[in-house]
Design an enzyme around this catalytic site. Sequence first.
Site, PDB file in Angstrom:
ATOM      1  N   ARG A  47       0.856  -1.187   0.000  1.00  0.00           N
ATOM      2  CA  ARG A  47       0.000   0.000   0.000  1.00  0.00           C
ATOM      3  C   ARG A  47       0.895   1.240   0.000  1.00  0.00           C
ATOM      4  O   ARG A  47       1.506   1.589   1.009  1.00  0.00           O
ATOM      5  CB  ARG A  47      -0.900  -0.012   1.238  1.00  0.00           C
ATOM      6  CG  ARG A  47      -1.807   1.216   1.389  1.00  0.00           C
ATOM      7  CD  ARG A  47      -2.758   1.369   0.220  1.00  0.00           C
ATOM      8  NE  ARG A  47      -3.781   2.360   0.482  1.00  0.00           N
ATOM      9  CZ  ARG A  47      -4.287   3.166  -0.451  1.00  0.00           C
ATOM     10  NH1 ARG A  47      -3.832   3.100  -1.691  1.00  0.00           N
ATOM     11  NH2 ARG A  47      -5.240   4.018  -0.155  1.00  0.00           N
ATOM     12  N   GLY A  48       0.991   1.905  -1.151  1.00  0.00           N
ATOM     13  CA  GLY A  48       1.917   3.012  -1.324  1.00  0.00           C
ATOM     14  C   GLY A  48       1.728   4.176  -0.370  1.00  0.00           C
ATOM     15  O   GLY A  48       2.696   4.718   0.163  1.00  0.00           O
ATOM     16  N   GLU A  49       0.486   4.572  -0.146  1.00  0.00           N
ATOM     17  CA  GLU A  49       0.232   5.741   0.692  1.00  0.00           C
ATOM     18  C   GLU A  49       0.706   5.532   2.126  1.00  0.00           C
ATOM     19  O   GLU A  49       1.086   6.471   2.808  1.00  0.00           O
ATOM     20  CB  GLU A  49      -1.264   6.071   0.687  1.00  0.00           C
ATOM     21  CG  GLU A  49      -1.747   6.666  -0.622  1.00  0.00           C
ATOM     22  CD  GLU A  49      -3.198   7.105  -0.531  1.00  0.00           C
ATOM     23  OE1 GLU A  49      -3.786   6.987   0.561  1.00  0.00           O
ATOM     24  OE2 GLU A  49      -3.737   7.555  -1.552  1.00  0.00           O
ATOM     25  N   GLY A  80      -3.786   6.099 -12.275  1.00  0.00           N
ATOM     26  CA  GLY A  80      -4.901   5.522 -13.004  1.00  0.00           C
ATOM     27  C   GLY A  80      -4.536   4.677 -14.202  1.00  0.00           C
ATOM     28  O   GLY A  80      -5.349   4.473 -15.101  1.00  0.00           O
ATOM     29  N   GLU A  82      -3.754  -7.311  -7.408  1.00  0.00           N
ATOM     30  CA  GLU A  82      -2.400  -7.830  -7.611  1.00  0.00           C
ATOM     31  C   GLU A  82      -2.204  -9.121  -6.822  1.00  0.00           C
ATOM     32  O   GLU A  82      -1.593 -10.072  -7.307  1.00  0.00           O
ATOM     33  CB  GLU A  82      -1.363  -6.800  -7.167  1.00  0.00           C
ATOM     34  CG  GLU A  82      -1.206  -5.618  -8.113  1.00  0.00           C
ATOM     35  CD  GLU A  82      -0.232  -4.581  -7.580  1.00  0.00           C
ATOM     36  OE1 GLU A  82      -0.029  -3.568  -8.267  1.00  0.00           O
ATOM     37  OE2 GLU A  82       0.323  -4.775  -6.465  1.00  0.00           O
TER      38      GLU A  82
END
Length: 211
Positions: free
Chosen positions: A18-20, A50, A83
Amino acid sequence: MSITVSRAENHQVFFNYRGEQLGYYFVSHLSDAFERHQIKFFIDKDEQRGKDLKHLFVRIEESTVALAIFSTGYPESRWCMDELVKMKKLADQRKLLVIPIFYKVAARDVREQTGKFGDNFWNLAKASSGEQIKKWKEALECISDKMGLSLGDKSSEADFVKEIVKEVQRVMATIEFEEEENHLGNKKRKARNCNCLCELPDFKRTKTRKL
């Protein structure tokens, strides 16, 4: 741990996270460590732009190992979950080895979708179809049940990064060894099938004696 892979010479590790929540700190430190140890990896830095998921699925297919880095915010991302489903499918086909990394989240919460992890998962599920939820749950249960590494709230992230690097190096070494063994085995089988009259005789191994 034999897996069937067909990859480039330099095996690639795919980062699923989770990048954030983790991108600017933990994953940044982890990727720096991979670069220092010359481990090839792929990180999706375009999660918020996106782009179509298909280009990420190709990257997963190109990889030999994937790190599923679970955190409390992981199931907030539909991309992360999709993913993971792709990673499970490839793992089931023995085309990918997935290592679960539990970043300040209990493996049980991931497996059973409980706690804060579960709250975020079910919030995402509210806007999803029943079939998609089923696939997500199956992927979470399957991947979180594998042997992995876990970081507690009071543990050292620096030491944790070192442990991940060591585990990936160990896994890569095992895969490369198995590939070499398979390659040698294929060469021997071809030699046996060859009707060549110039084969060297087999020599029996004898114990080496100390003089």
